[in-house]
Design a protein around this motif. Structure first.
Motif, PDB file in Angstrom:
ATOM      1  N   LEU A  92       0.797  -1.330  -0.015  1.00  0.00           N
ATOM      2  CA  LEU A  92      -0.071   0.085  -0.050  1.00  0.00           C
ATOM      3  C   LEU A  92       0.968   1.227  -0.132  1.00  0.00           C
ATOM      4  O   LEU A  92       0.477   2.171  -0.822  1.00  0.00           O
ATOM      5  CB  LEU A  92      -0.905  -0.102   1.269  1.00  0.00           C
ATOM      6  CG  LEU A  92      -2.254  -0.794   1.198  1.00  0.00           C
ATOM      7  CD1 LEU A  92      -2.908  -0.827   2.542  1.00  0.00           C
ATOM      8  CD2 LEU A  92      -3.200  -0.535  -0.122  1.00  0.00           C
ATOM      9  N   SER A 108      -2.298  13.294   2.250  1.00  0.00           N
ATOM     10  CA  SER A 108      -2.053  11.872   2.477  1.00  0.00           C
ATOM     11  C   SER A 108      -2.613  11.286   3.797  1.00  0.00           C
ATOM     12  O   SER A 108      -2.507  10.153   4.007  1.00  0.00           O
ATOM     13  CB  SER A 108      -0.503  11.648   2.405  1.00  0.00           C
ATOM     14  OG  SER A 108       0.060  12.529   3.415  1.00  0.00           O
ATOM     15  N   ASN A 148      -5.017   8.138   3.419  1.00  0.00           N
ATOM     16  CA  ASN A 148      -4.163   6.841   2.866  1.00  0.00           C
ATOM     17  C   ASN A 148      -3.544   6.500   4.209  1.00  0.00           C
ATOM     18  O   ASN A 148      -3.355   5.186   4.301  1.00  0.00           O
ATOM     19  CB  ASN A 148      -3.177   6.963   1.800  1.00  0.00           C
ATOM     20  CG  ASN A 148      -3.878   7.152   0.528  1.00  0.00           C
ATOM     21  OD1 ASN A 148      -5.061   6.529   0.281  1.00  0.00           O
ATOM     22  ND2 ASN A 148      -3.473   7.810  -0.650  1.00  0.00           N
ATOM     23  N   LYS A 190      -5.869   4.590   6.412  1.00  0.00           N
ATOM     24  CA  LYS A 190      -6.333   3.337   5.564  1.00  0.00           C
ATOM     25  C   LYS A 190      -5.432   2.127   5.785  1.00  0.00           C
ATOM     26  O   LYS A 190      -5.523   1.218   5.973  1.00  0.00           O
ATOM     27  CB  LYS A 190      -6.331   3.589   3.940  1.00  0.00           C
ATOM     28  CG  LYS A 190      -6.597   2.440   3.199  1.00  0.00           C
ATOM     29  CD  LYS A 190      -6.709   2.795   1.827  1.00  0.00           C
ATOM     30  CE  LYS A 190      -6.909   1.409   0.768  1.00  0.00           C
ATOM     31  NZ  LYS A 190      -6.916   1.524  -0.450  1.00  0.00           N
TER      32      LYS A 190
END
Length: 222
Positions: free
Chosen positions: A64, A169, A172, A175
């Motif tokens: 990721l 960011s 993310n 996440k």
């Protein structure tokens, strides 16, 4: 294009401490590498299922982020203070010499977890320019559930002097953090989505942006 190395005592420290900044580096075309200082072991009571789950999480996190490479050392988690410092220096140094990073991110020395302190101490030799001339910048990051609980009376506290705008960011970062299912909880648990956003908001208001990560610059050669 720079070579960036983040040294995490445990998987998740990299994301909590500087995940947004690492994503910015990668977005800008830098090569980012991840060194994990410890591993979980059955001799410590971890089940084979837990060990396989953690391996899978590490692989997913690396993908990721888009890391250029990663390595996990075999030292047992929570037991770094039982290993000779020279051994940690040697094994971390092997990876440092392999990738020759321009920039290193490492944990705050006075975090409550002894593994964090040990990793920090093992990284101090890399501040020597005459031995590691390629290392130009070293930054210390803060880790939710570790830095804020460092209550030593002689600790001045985490006092950042560098901020990075991670507004683009932060989603993310959260996440990726959620990949570590056993490490994330609900507020007021420190490693919660609300806590991550709260700290990023606090750091952001200091530097005039929505969300930020903060660091102590230990070395910065321009």
């Amino acid at each position: 294009m720079d070579n960036i190395l983040v040294i995490a005592p445990h998987p998740d420290d990299e994301t909590l401490g500087c995940g947004g900044t690492l994503l910015r580096h990668i977005n800008h075309g830098d090569n980012v590498y991840w060194l994990i200082g410890t591993t979980i072991d059955q001799s410590q009571g971890y089940s084979s299922n837990s060990i396989e789950t953690r391996k899978s999480e590490i692989q997913k996190v690396a993908k990721l982020f888009g890391f250029s490479g990663y390595k996990q050392l075999k030292f047992k988690t929570t037991e770094l203070d039982q290993y000779p410092l020279s051994r940690l220096i040697s094994e971390i140094g092997n990876y440092v010499n392999e990738i020759k990073p321009d920039t290193i991110y490492l944990p705050y020395r006075n975090d409550v977890h002894s593994d964090h302190a040990k990793i920090f101490d093992a990284c101090m030799p890399f501040t020597k320019s005459f031995r590691y001339p390629f290392v130009k910048k070293i930054y210390s990051y803060e880790t939710l559930s570790e830095t804020e609980f460092g209550l030593r009376h002689d600790d001045p506290g985490f006092k950042p002097n560098k901020w990075v705008d991670i507004t683009s960011s932060i989603k993310n970062k959260i996440k990726i953090m959620n990949v570590y299912k056993s490490e994330v909880g609900e507020h007021p648990f420190p490693r919660s989505e609300r806590s991550i956003l709260s700290l990023a908001t606090l750091r952001g208001l200091v530097c005039g942006c929505e969300y930020a990560e903060a660091f102590i610059a230990l070395k910065d050669i321009s």
